[in-house]
Scaffold this active site. Structure first.
Site, PDB file in Angstrom:
ATOM      1  N   GLU A   1     -12.681  14.655  24.371  1.00 37.95           N
ATOM      2  CA  GLU A   1     -12.184  14.975  25.760  1.00 37.95           C
ATOM      3  C   GLU A   1     -10.747  15.716  25.507  1.00 37.95           C
ATOM      4  OE1 GLU A   1     -15.655  12.847  26.582  1.00 37.95           O
ATOM      5  OE2 GLU A   1     -13.904  12.534  25.201  1.00 37.95           O
TER       6      GLU A   1
ATOM      7  N   HIS B   1     -16.770   1.557  32.235  1.00 40.51           N
ATOM      8  CA  HIS B   1     -17.407   2.981  32.807  1.00 40.51           C
ATOM      9  C   HIS B   1     -17.242   2.681  34.414  1.00 40.51           C
ATOM     10  CE1 HIS B   1     -19.016   2.793  28.711  1.00 40.51           C
ATOM     11  NE2 HIS B   1     -19.366   4.310  29.022  1.00 40.51           N
TER      12      HIS B   1
END
Length: 328
Positions: A58, A127
């Site tokens: 990322e 998450h």
């Protein structure tokens, strides 16, 4: 009817076609058609230079995207989930958000960071965070949070066309949900203006303000309460930053009661900001009871379904909060 997934796909397709500077990058967005099939068919149509698969890095691919935006390309940077944007937070905040300010406006950063945000189902603590308050806190960013297919398409198109960095917080559990879409909303020139909330249901007794998936919960709660003679006005915030507090104030002046609903944690949350703005403004004088916040539980998200359900605001929680503020 159009699902949120198809509305997002439609928006990306139209903007890639409209402006050759637009490109999409992220993990599995190209050959695999996207982890959630948002980019289905786009790689075959536009090729490797416009729809780009990246490594699982990322920080790396977000830096590439921000650099591309600084030379006037228009990248759409997909995070497979916004929880992974924490790996790239330096690029999002220090590189993208602050550059326009620090360059006295001479360097625009027209980039969209998008992907699923908040709790899904059974994916536990790492998450399940909602990043609305995190990114809404930062000057230099615009932050949008769609609920319906119309929101999703219109806000994504507006975000891609905007010269500022935009964070678009979608919800995985909404991707497969179909919504009615007008002919106007399916037109290629349709956009939803950033910074404008939408009144989804008119009411006179209490104002409910939410963004993303909880908007649907508020409408469900409003339907139940209507049978008991309580008319709720439901506001779909759509944009977290800049926040359309004028629409909320106008509603509070009418209903004299306020309940905010969000999936994120309570402390320093979106609801806390709305309550503070109402208290500081003229609408405070119209409140007949304290504003009430309905939020996620103040804990990391458990994995077990029964515990998860108790950590996310449900319709019954909204009904309880409305009755509490109305003292019924």
């Amino acid at each position: 009817q159009v699902t949120v997934r198809d509305a997002l796909n439609q928006a990306l397709d139209e903007e890639l076609e409209r402006d050759e500077r637009v490109f999409l990058l992220g993990e599995e967005v190209a050959q695999y058609d996207g982890a959630y099939k948002i980019s289905r068919g786009l790689w075959k149509k536009y090729g490797d230079k416009r729809v780009i698969d990246t490594p699982i890095s990322e920080m790396g691919f977000t830096g590439i995207a921000v650099g591309a935006a600084m030379v006037w390309l228009r990248p759409v940077c997909e995070f497979m989930t916004f929880n992974f944007s924490m790996q790239a937070i330096d690029q999002v905040i220090n590189s993208a958000a602050k550059t326009c300010y620090m360059s006295s406006g001479s360097i625009a950063v027209p980039i969209v960071f998008r992907g699923p945000n908040g709790a899904s189902a059974g994916v536990a603590a790492q998450h399940s965070q909602c990043f609305a308050a995190w990114y809404g806190h930062c000057p230099g960013l615009k932050v949008v949070s769609p609920w319906s297919s119309e929101d999703a398409k219109g806000l994504l198109k507006a975000s891609i066309r905007d010269d500022n960095p935009v964070v678009m917080l979608e919800n995985e559990l909404l991707y497969g949900v179909p919504f009615e879409m007008s002919e106007q909303a399916q037109a290629k020139d349709f956009v939803v203006p950033i910074g404008k909330a939408k009144v989804e249901r008119q009411g006179t007794h209490v104002t409910l303000v939410a963004h993303s998936r909880p908007v649907g919960h508020c409408l469900e709660a409003a339907a139940v309460l209507a049978k008991e003679g309580v008319e709720c006005e439901v506001i779909n915030l759509r944009t977290i930053r800049p926040m359309d507090i004028e629409t909320v104030e106008a509603s509070v002046v009418k209903t004299n009661h306020l309940v905010t609903v969000e999936g994120g944690w309570p402390q320093f949350g979106v609801g806390a900001e709305i309550c503070a703005r109402i208290m500081e403004g003229s609408a405070f004088n119209y409140l007949d009871a304290p504003a009430v916040r309905v939020t996620g539980a103040d804990v990391p998200m458990p994995y077990a379904k029964i515990l998860e359900d108790n950590c996310i605001p449900q319709v019954k929680d909204i009904i309880f909060a409305v009755k509490k503020t109305l003292n019924i």
